[in-house]
Write a protein that holds these residues in place. Structure first.
Motif, PDB file in Angstrom:
ATOM      1  N   PRO A 154       0.810  -1.231   0.000  1.00 32.43           N
ATOM      2  CA  PRO A 154       0.000   0.000   0.000  1.00 32.43           C
ATOM      3  C   PRO A 154       0.837   1.272   0.000  1.00 32.43           C
ATOM      4  O   PRO A 154       0.333   2.331  -0.382  1.00 32.43           O
ATOM      5  CB  PRO A 154      -0.819  -0.122   1.290  1.00 32.43           C
ATOM      6  CG  PRO A 154      -0.898  -1.589   1.557  1.00 32.43           C
ATOM      7  CD  PRO A 154       0.419  -2.146   1.076  1.00 32.43           C
ATOM      8  N   TRP A 157       0.796   2.809  -3.356  1.00 32.07           N
ATOM      9  CA  TRP A 157      -0.448   3.381  -3.865  1.00 32.07           C
ATOM     10  C   TRP A 157      -0.418   4.882  -3.608  1.00 32.07           C
ATOM     11  O   TRP A 157       0.286   5.380  -2.733  1.00 32.07           O
ATOM     12  CB  TRP A 157      -1.660   2.788  -3.180  1.00 32.07           C
ATOM     13  CG  TRP A 157      -1.719   1.293  -3.176  1.00 32.07           C
ATOM     14  CD1 TRP A 157      -0.833   0.427  -3.755  1.00 32.07           C
ATOM     15  CD2 TRP A 157      -2.692   0.483  -2.532  1.00 32.07           C
ATOM     16  NE1 TRP A 157      -1.191  -0.870  -3.522  1.00 32.07           N
ATOM     17  CE2 TRP A 157      -2.337  -0.874  -2.775  1.00 32.07           C
ATOM     18  CE3 TRP A 157      -3.827   0.752  -1.786  1.00 32.07           C
ATOM     19  CZ2 TRP A 157      -3.091  -1.939  -2.288  1.00 32.07           C
ATOM     20  CZ3 TRP A 157      -4.580  -0.311  -1.302  1.00 32.07           C
ATOM     21  CH2 TRP A 157      -4.212  -1.633  -1.554  1.00 32.07           C
ATOM     22  N   LEU A 162      -5.618   5.967  -4.192  1.00 31.55           N
ATOM     23  CA  LEU A 162      -5.599   5.808  -2.739  1.00 31.55           C
ATOM     24  C   LEU A 162      -6.768   6.535  -2.095  1.00 31.55           C
ATOM     25  O   LEU A 162      -7.358   6.037  -1.129  1.00 31.55           O
ATOM     26  CB  LEU A 162      -4.265   6.320  -2.187  1.00 31.55           C
ATOM     27  CG  LEU A 162      -4.026   6.067  -0.700  1.00 31.55           C
ATOM     28  CD1 LEU A 162      -2.583   5.643  -0.462  1.00 31.55           C
ATOM     29  CD2 LEU A 162      -4.320   7.318   0.124  1.00 31.55           C
ATOM     30  N   ASP A 314      -1.970  10.715  -0.546  1.00 35.11           N
ATOM     31  CA  ASP A 314      -3.286  10.799  -1.180  1.00 35.11           C
ATOM     32  C   ASP A 314      -3.237  11.814  -2.316  1.00 35.11           C
ATOM     33  O   ASP A 314      -2.169  12.249  -2.737  1.00 35.11           O
ATOM     34  CB  ASP A 314      -4.344  11.177  -0.145  1.00 35.11           C
ATOM     35  CG  ASP A 314      -4.224  12.630   0.291  1.00 35.11           C
ATOM     36  OD1 ASP A 314      -3.076  13.058   0.571  1.00 35.11           O
ATOM     37  OD2 ASP A 314      -5.238  13.335   0.313  1.00 35.11           O
TER      38      ASP A 314
END
Length: 364
Positions: A154, A157, A162, A314
């Motif tokens: 993750p 990402w 995300l 993000d």
């Protein structure tokens, strides 16, 4: 008695329709009186001036081509920055040879959302809520990989991918937990009722940013030795707990809207408490609070921008990291262009969800 009771039903009549033309309705709304007219004209003038400056900055003087900050020498919008950084903003550092998995997630969500918007008027919302719970699990399994698919951590990402996963995962975990908490606050057992109320009130009293800092810094100190939970998962746990408390209050309002007479009628026909809850109370309560749940989703989408504060990449974090890269370090207008683009993306997403919420309210 016969004098005051009508012997036959009145034929249904269509609701009254405003026969005024569109210009007449606009004139009535904006030019109803001298004070209203002056205020409307001032607002119009201010809007035209601001709109012209925005068009001049974003279109007339904008820069569209280039691969570095040298492409944006003056104060016009630097859309070249947006175009050049499309991959980190969409999928982060996801491997190029595995991008089909990210595109599959975007396509699946687009198809699911199209079905949600275009489904029949009287269709049940249970399948929609089930889809919102199952979809993030499928996305996580596909993106993380394992088995026949190469594993992708993750931490690789990022960007819109995300943000989408974080929003759906928060919604999928917060809704069931919020429903359990709402039922716990109505429990006949005092201990369950008090614990549920204490959890909801404590979570609602603490800022989400503080919970994220706790998840990022303090939580690893209390984990068993050898336990390794990545930062993204810990942040999702904080999001889920915080929004579960918000969803619990929404569900509690829906449960209180169900009349006590329906429960008494269910008991009369021999239904148990669990059967009455599953067959009578929950379907009505969940349907009644669907617009409020959409508002929670809008709030979650905007809350995901806090992930960049604790170092999760993000969509906002991808924009700010791009402006700090060696190729794009330069005038502050580059980052401003990225923030404007980001604001337009969030405006489009949240406005569409808001319109969908109003559509659901009109159906009720």
């Amino acid at each position: 008695m016969e004098t005051f009771v009508r012997p036959a039903l009145i034929d249904p009549r269509a609701p009254p329709v405003d026969s005024a033309s569109v210009p007449a309705r606009w004139r009535r709304a904006w030019l109803a009186g001298p004070a209203t007219s002056v205020f409307s004209l001032l607002l119009l003038a201010a809007g035209l001036v601001a709109g012209w400056h925005l068009v001049q900055w974003g279109i007339v003087d904008a820069h569209w081509r280039g691969s570095s900050s040298q492409a944006c020498p003056d104060s016009g919008a630097c859309w070249a920055f947006v175009i050049a950084r499309w991959k980190p903003w969409l999928v982060g550092d996801y491997p190029l040879d595995q991008l089909w998995r990210a595109w599959a997630c975007f396509a699946a969500f687009a198809l699911f959302w199209t079905w949600v918007v275009r489904r029949a008027h009287g269709a049940s919302m249970q399948r929609v809520l089930l889809g919102f719970i199952a979809l993030p699990l499928a996305f996580f399994l596909l993106l993380a990989g394992g088995g026949p698919l190469p594993a992708v951590a993750p931490t690789r990402w990022g960007g819109l991918l995300l943000t989408l996963v974080a929003t759906l995962a928060t919604f999928a975990t917060a809704l069931p937990l919020g429903l359990v908490l709402a039922l716990g606050r109505r429990s006949r057992l005092p201990v369950v009722r008090w614990l549920s109320a204490a959890f909801v009130e404590s979570m609602r009293s603490v800022p989400l940013l503080a919970l994220l800092f706790i998840a990022a810094t303090l939580l690893p100190m209390f984990l068993p030795r050898g336990a390794n939970i990545d930062l993204f998962t810990r942040a999702l746990a904080a999001f889920a707990l915080f929004n579960a408390a918000m969803a619990a209050e929404v569900f509690r309002g829906g449960l209180q809207a169900i009349g006590r007479g329906q429960l008494e009628a269910a008991t009369t026909v021999g239904l148990s408490d669990f059967a009455a809850l599953r067959l009578i109370v929950l379907p009505q309560a969940v349907t009644a609070v669907v617009p409020a749940l959409v508002n929670i989703m809008i709030a979650v989408i905007k809350e995901t921008t806090l992930l960049s504060v604790i170092g999760v990449n993000d969509l906002l974090g991808a924009v700010e990291n791009g402006a700090k890269s060696p190729d794009w370090v330069g005038d502050s207008n580059i980052l401003t262009s990225g923030h404007v683009f980001l604001a337009l993306v969030y405006l489009a997403v949240c406005y569409s969800l808001s319109r969908f919420s109003r559509r659901l309210e009109a159906r009720r």
